[in-house]
Design an enzyme around this catalytic site. Structure first.
Site, short mmCIF file in Angstrom:
data_model
loop_
_atom_site.label_atom_id
_atom_site.label_comp_id
_atom_site.label_asym_id
_atom_site.label_seq_id
_atom_site.Cartn_x
_atom_site.Cartn_y
_atom_site.Cartn_z
N GLU A 127 -4.11 -9.36 3.69
CA GLU A 127 -4.87 -9.01 4.90
C GLU A 127 -6.03 -9.94 5.21
O GLU A 127 -6.27 -10.28 6.37
CB GLU A 127 -5.37 -7.56 4.80
CG GLU A 127 -4.34 -6.50 5.11
CD GLU A 127 -3.45 -6.15 3.94
OE1 GLU A 127 -2.67 -5.20 4.05
OE2 GLU A 127 -3.52 -6.85 2.91
N GLU B 110 0.82 -1.21 0.00
CA GLU B 110 0.00 0.00 0.00
C GLU B 110 0.86 1.26 0.00
O GLU B 110 0.49 2.28 -0.59
CB GLU B 110 -0.95 -0.02 1.20
CG GLU B 110 -2.02 -1.11 1.05
CD GLU B 110 -2.93 -1.21 2.25
OE1 GLU B 110 -4.12 -0.84 2.13
OE2 GLU B 110 -2.46 -1.65 3.33
#
Length: 259
Positions: free
Chosen positions: A133, A113
């Site tokens: 995640e 990210e």
């Protein structure tokens, strides 16, 4: 005195290399790294002599593995997000200057990210990116859920996000996420070459162009056109606006002042 977790190295007059310096824990982001990275970004935004920044991670294996799970398990996840910069003090920071992610090895979870929050990516040809995640009962809460789907085909992004499985950089380069692939040992040098190419343009014009292209998915064409006209009007009052045509007529390279 503890070793700095963010290291700055000036490449030349206008380019700064920023390194996440936690190689023993795969450059995981803890609270101190968050604070130091946000401080470094602010410092470089305020430094008019810096036109382009390169962000990398120490070592050759992992650019960043994302949030330090020790911090998460100690209830400090929220402290890895700042009011101004969001995750790592970086992913939500309103930066004017272009940032290049120089990714050696893997970029995973919040580390991916962080790379997605940069404007350009140079990656290890044998590396891989992933958002694992969901495999930990989490979501990619630092921009991955929307930045990835804006950068590659929706179906591929959906598979990455929903399965958590990484994809190799060669394939992601084909999908257009990565600007340049390079052997691991050459990633930094290739990033510097790209940064130097960005520096051939007038810095204020580069920043103005960047500010609008970042909004391309957020506004209609009428609004984007108005923003472009306003940017050009602002640039017309700068020294560099006159220098560009003058250098062309005189058949020489322009000397940009950034004002």
């Amino acid at each position: 005195m503890s070793e700095s977790k963010i290291v700055l190295k000036r490449i030349n007059e206008h380019i700064m290399l920023v390194m996440i310096n936690r190689p023993t824990v795969y450059n995981a982001i803890d609270v101190e790294t968050t604070l130091q990275l946000e401080s470094a970004v602010q410092q470089l935004e305020d430094d008019e002599s810096i036109w382009v920044c390169i962000l990398t991670g120490a070592g050759d294996k992992v650019f960043s593995s994302g949030a330090d799970l020790k911090e998460v398990s100690n209830g400090k996840l929220e402290k890895l997000f700042t009011k101004k910069g969001a995750f790592a003090g970086f992913t939500g920071f309103k930066r004017a200057k272009p940032w290049i992610a120089a990714v050696k090895g893997k970029a995973l979870a919040g580390g991916f990210e962080i790379a997605l929050a940069c404007d350009l990516i140079v990656a290890d040809e044998d590396g891989a990116f992933g958002l694992p995640e969901v495999q930990r009962g989490l979501v990619a809460g630092a921009g991955g859920l929307y930045r990835l789907v804006r950068s590659i085909p929706k179906a591929i992004a959906a598979e990455m996000i929903l399965t958590g499985a990484p994809i190799n950089c060669r394939l992601l380069h084909q999908y257009g996420l990565i600007n340049h692939l390079s052997p691991n040992r050459d990633v930094i040098d290739r990033s510097i070459t790209l940064a130097k190419a960005l520096c051939t343009g007038a810095p204020l014009a580069v920043q103005a162009s960047l500010s609008i292209l970042r909004l391309a998915f957020d506004h209609d064409e009428v609004t984007l056109h108005e923003l472009s006209v306003e940017a050009l009007k602002h640039l017309s009052a700068t020294d560099d606006y006159l220098e560009g045509p003058k250098a062309f007529i005189e058949k020489r390279s322009p000397i940009w002042k950034g004002r």
